[in-house]
Design a protein around this motif. Structure first.
Motif, PDB file in Angstrom:
ATOM      1  N   GLU A 293       0.824  -1.202   0.000  1.00 12.51           N
ATOM      2  CA  GLU A 293       0.000   0.000   0.000  1.00 12.51           C
ATOM      3  C   GLU A 293       0.864   1.261   0.000  1.00 12.51           C
ATOM      4  OE1 GLU A 293      -2.845  -0.305   3.162  1.00 12.51           O
ATOM      5  OE2 GLU A 293      -3.645  -2.206   2.422  1.00 12.51           O
ATOM      6  N   GLY A 294       2.006   1.172  -0.695  1.00  5.82           N
ATOM      7  CA  GLY A 294       2.911   2.301  -0.820  1.00  5.82           C
ATOM      8  C   GLY A 294       3.793   2.542   0.381  1.00  5.82           C
ATOM      9  N   THR A 295       3.702   1.680   1.401  1.00  5.56           N
ATOM     10  CA  THR A 295       4.454   1.855   2.639  1.00  5.56           C
ATOM     11  C   THR A 295       5.525   0.777   2.756  1.00  5.56           C
ATOM     12  OG1 THR A 295       2.513   2.786   3.733  1.00  5.56           O
ATOM     13  CG2 THR A 295       4.276   1.950   5.154  1.00  5.56           C
TER      14      THR A 295
ATOM     15  N   ARG B 207      -1.403   4.046  -9.353  1.00  2.71           N
ATOM     16  CA  ARG B 207      -2.179   4.344 -10.568  1.00  2.71           C
ATOM     17  C   ARG B 207      -1.775   5.663 -11.219  1.00  2.71           C
ATOM     18  NH1 ARG B 207      -8.213   4.119  -9.780  1.00  2.71           N
ATOM     19  NH2 ARG B 207      -8.253   3.511 -11.985  1.00  2.71           N
ATOM     20  N   GLY B 208      -0.453   5.966 -11.146  1.00  2.00           N
ATOM     21  CA  GLY B 208       0.065   7.079 -11.938  1.00  2.00           C
ATOM     22  C   GLY B 208       0.345   8.358 -11.212  1.00  2.00           C
ATOM     23  N   SER B 209       0.181   8.397  -9.884  1.00  9.09           N
ATOM     24  CA  SER B 209       0.450   9.635  -9.156  1.00  9.09           C
ATOM     25  C   SER B 209       1.177   9.336  -7.854  1.00  9.09           C
ATOM     26  CB  SER B 209      -0.839  10.398  -8.856  1.00  9.09           C
ATOM     27  OG  SER B 209      -1.606   9.732  -7.877  1.00  9.09           O
ATOM     28  N   LEU B 210       1.823  10.374  -7.306  1.00 12.65           N
ATOM     29  CA  LEU B 210       2.514  10.251  -6.020  1.00 12.65           C
ATOM     30  C   LEU B 210       2.641  11.629  -5.404  1.00 12.65           C
ATOM     31  CD1 LEU B 210       4.029   8.394  -4.018  1.00 12.65           C
ATOM     32  CD2 LEU B 210       6.137   8.962  -5.244  1.00 12.65           C
ATOM     33  N   ASP B 211       2.218  11.739  -4.163  1.00  8.15           N
ATOM     34  CA  ASP B 211       2.349  12.979  -3.390  1.00  8.15           C
ATOM     35  C   ASP B 211       1.834  14.197  -4.157  1.00  8.15           C
ATOM     36  OD1 ASP B 211       3.483  11.454  -1.393  1.00  8.15           O
ATOM     37  OD2 ASP B 211       5.545  11.962  -1.922  1.00  8.15           O
ATOM     38  N   GLY B 212       0.713  14.028  -4.814  1.00  6.76           N
ATOM     39  CA  GLY B 212       0.098  15.129  -5.523  1.00  6.76           C
ATOM     40  C   GLY B 212       0.595  15.360  -6.934  1.00  6.76           C
ATOM     41  N   ALA B 213       1.609  14.626  -7.349  1.00  6.41           N
ATOM     42  CA  ALA B 213       2.145  14.749  -8.712  1.00  6.41           C
ATOM     43  C   ALA B 213       1.516  13.676  -9.594  1.00  6.41           C
ATOM     44  CB  ALA B 213       3.662  14.612  -8.712  1.00  6.41           C
ATOM     45  N   ARG B 214       0.708  14.082 -10.556  1.00  2.00           N
ATOM     46  CA  ARG B 214       0.100  13.157 -11.500  1.00  2.00           C
ATOM     47  C   ARG B 214       1.041  12.996 -12.687  1.00  2.00           C
ATOM     48  NH1 ARG B 214      -2.979   9.060 -11.685  1.00  2.00           N
ATOM     49  NH2 ARG B 214      -4.456  10.083 -10.257  1.00  2.00           N
ATOM     50  N   ILE B 215       1.595  11.794 -12.883  1.00  2.58           N
ATOM     51  CA  ILE B 215       2.543  11.532 -13.968  1.00  2.58           C
ATOM     52  C   ILE B 215       1.812  11.033 -15.204  1.00  2.58           C
ATOM     53  CG2 ILE B 215       4.634  10.285 -14.624  1.00  2.58           C
ATOM     54  CD1 ILE B 215       4.997  12.373 -12.367  1.00  2.58           C
ATOM     55  N   VAL B 216       0.942  10.067 -15.035  1.00  2.24           N
ATOM     56  CA  VAL B 216       0.030   9.628 -16.094  1.00  2.24           C
ATOM     57  C   VAL B 216      -1.319   9.335 -15.456  1.00  2.24           C
ATOM     58  CG1 VAL B 216       1.753   8.699 -17.708  1.00  2.24           C
ATOM     59  CG2 VAL B 216       0.798   7.217 -15.909  1.00  2.24           C
ATOM     60  N   ALA B 217      -2.365   9.312 -16.276  1.00  2.00           N
ATOM     61  CA  ALA B 217      -3.713   9.056 -15.775  1.00  2.00           C
ATOM     62  C   ALA B 217      -3.904   7.565 -15.474  1.00  2.00           C
ATOM     63  CB  ALA B 217      -4.741   9.510 -16.808  1.00  2.00           C
ATOM     64  N   PRO B 218      -4.825   7.248 -14.557  1.00  3.26           N
ATOM     65  CA  PRO B 218      -5.077   5.837 -14.246  1.00  3.26           C
ATOM     66  C   PRO B 218      -5.443   5.004 -15.469  1.00  3.26           C
ATOM     67  CG  PRO B 218      -6.107   7.236 -12.599  1.00  3.26           C
ATOM     68  CD  PRO B 218      -5.592   8.148 -13.672  1.00  3.26           C
TER      69      PRO B 218
END
Length: 411
Positions: free
Chosen positions: A44-46, A292-303
């Protein structure tokens, strides 16, 4: 370096996760098979497990958390994400012919004989190569190290597998365009320089060097501060030595960190294998994929873009055992399909290892690896520096150990 959460809080067994380190030490570090290992498992990203062993340099320099590794083909995932950013902006489409951006490819032909000691025979007119063919390795291109055909031999002759310092992108494309394709685009699957060509297309579409594009649109937004196509002097002490397997003997040094070719800027920034970076950086990239394409508020690609990339794009829903003609790739074959830059599990039972349907992954020639399991919300990044990556069953062993630690009881 990593804040490790109690695995029990995320349904994993800490004692079983510790088996990863003891296994790697007993079977790989103490035996001298691998010079060093770093492994990070997250759920879960942790992060729930981090281990580091071995030595970074031949001179005995101990491993460090911020060691820099040659990522080799783990560069490909970054390149494919970058290209899909351009697709999202409608700068290009997957079905577009590659010749729209790389006109040198307009008259590509398919191998019809010759090569080696004699000139290639006149080629057969090729089906138009599309960008989706590049992303899926169904382009008809190859790698010289496949060592199967006279087409492969021509790649070796022109050093097209590792063109870091010898030529720029335009020269690279010109050499490729003069060599026949191995097969019609879309017809078969073959691990190849396709993603190097994709990187050149990104440069031409964006008007930026590939490294500049990566930095602006992926690395800076994700906080990846130590990943690039070369290692600057003030970071060179962190670059690990690279080794090569030798049958019956100890690994031999092939690229000392202290005097590496990575210390000089690359003339050709290869989208198929040119990056060097840290565990921390690649973990942020992989966490973005798992999120699903984002991290810490930065959207890199859409889901939806990432879902398209990790779907199986092999014709008829086939797997690589039915479509691949490669002697080497970073993917296992049975039960594994291929998407837009990632191998993807389509039938876990056929892989004969623990897996989830929809899990996606890739690795690098220096035995690095990552996987993302969206079903169990597990990610793994593994770093070492031993070439080539097909000597030991590391990836199967790591996956087996990680999935054996799944508990599902929550603290």
């Amino acid at each position: 370096m990593f804040d490790i959460t109690d695995p029990a809080q995320l349904g994993m067994d800490a004692a079983r996760l510790k088996r990863i380190d003891s296994f790697l030490k007993e079977h790989y570090i103490d035996s001298g098979k691998l010079p060093m290992t770093q492994v990070l498992v997250a759920r879960e990203g942790t992060p729930v497990h981090y281990g580091m062993q071995g030595r970074m340099r031949e001179d005995g320099t101990e491993m460090r958390d911020d060691a820099i590794f040659r990522l080799a083909s783990m560069t490909k995932a970054v390149t494919c994400i970058a290209f899909m950013q351009l697709v999202e902006r409608c700068a290009v489409a997957l079905e577009d012919p590659v010749s729209r951006v790389i006109p040198e490819f307009a008259k590509l032909g398919v191998y019809a004989g010759g090569g080696g000691a004699v000139p290639f025979a006149p080629t057969l007119p090729a089906h138009p190569m599309r960008f989706v063919d590049l992303m899926t390795h169904m382009s008809g291109l190859t790698y010289g190290f496949q060592n199967r055909t006279n087409v492969d031999a021509a790649y070796r002759q022109h050093n097209l597998d590792l063109a870091r310092g010898e030529m720029d992108g335009d020269e690279y494309v010109a050499k490729l365009a003069a060599i026949p394709l191995d097969f019609h685009p879309g017809e078969r699957w073959n691990y190849s320089v396709s993603h190097d060509v994709l990187g050149i297309a990104i440069e031409r579409l964006s008007g930026m060097k590939l490294g500049e594009y990566f930095e602006k649109h992926i690395f800076a937004p994700l906080g990846m501060t130590d990943t690039a196509f070369h290692v600057p002097q003030d970071k060179l002490d962190r670059l690990a030595d690279a080794w090569a397997y030798q049958p019956g003997g100890a690994p031999r040094m092939i690229d000392p960190g202290a005097s590496s070719r990575f210390a000089s800027p690359a003339k050709f920034q290869g989208g198929g294998g040119g990056l060097a970076g840290t565990m921390a950086d690649y973990q942020r990239f992989v966490t973005m994929l798992g999120n699903r394409g984002s991290l810490d508020g930065a959207r890199i690609v859409a889901p939806k873009t990432l879902a398209l990339m990790t779907a199986n794009h092999l014709p008829g829903g086939k797997d690589l055992s039915q479509m691949s003609e490669s002697l080497f790739s970073e993917a296992s074959n049975a039960g594994t399909g291929f998407g837009l830059g990632f191998a993807t599990v389509i039938d876990p039972a056929r892989t004969l290892m623990p897996a989830s349907k929809g899990e996606f992954y890739w690795g690098g020639a220096y035995s690095t690896a990552f996987f993302v399991d969206p079903v169990e919300a597990i990610t793994m990044v593994f770093m070492t520096q031993l070439y080539p990556s097909n000597i030991y069953p590391l990836r199967r062993q790591l996956k087996t150990l990680i999935y054996a630690a799944l508990d599902e009881s929550r603290a």
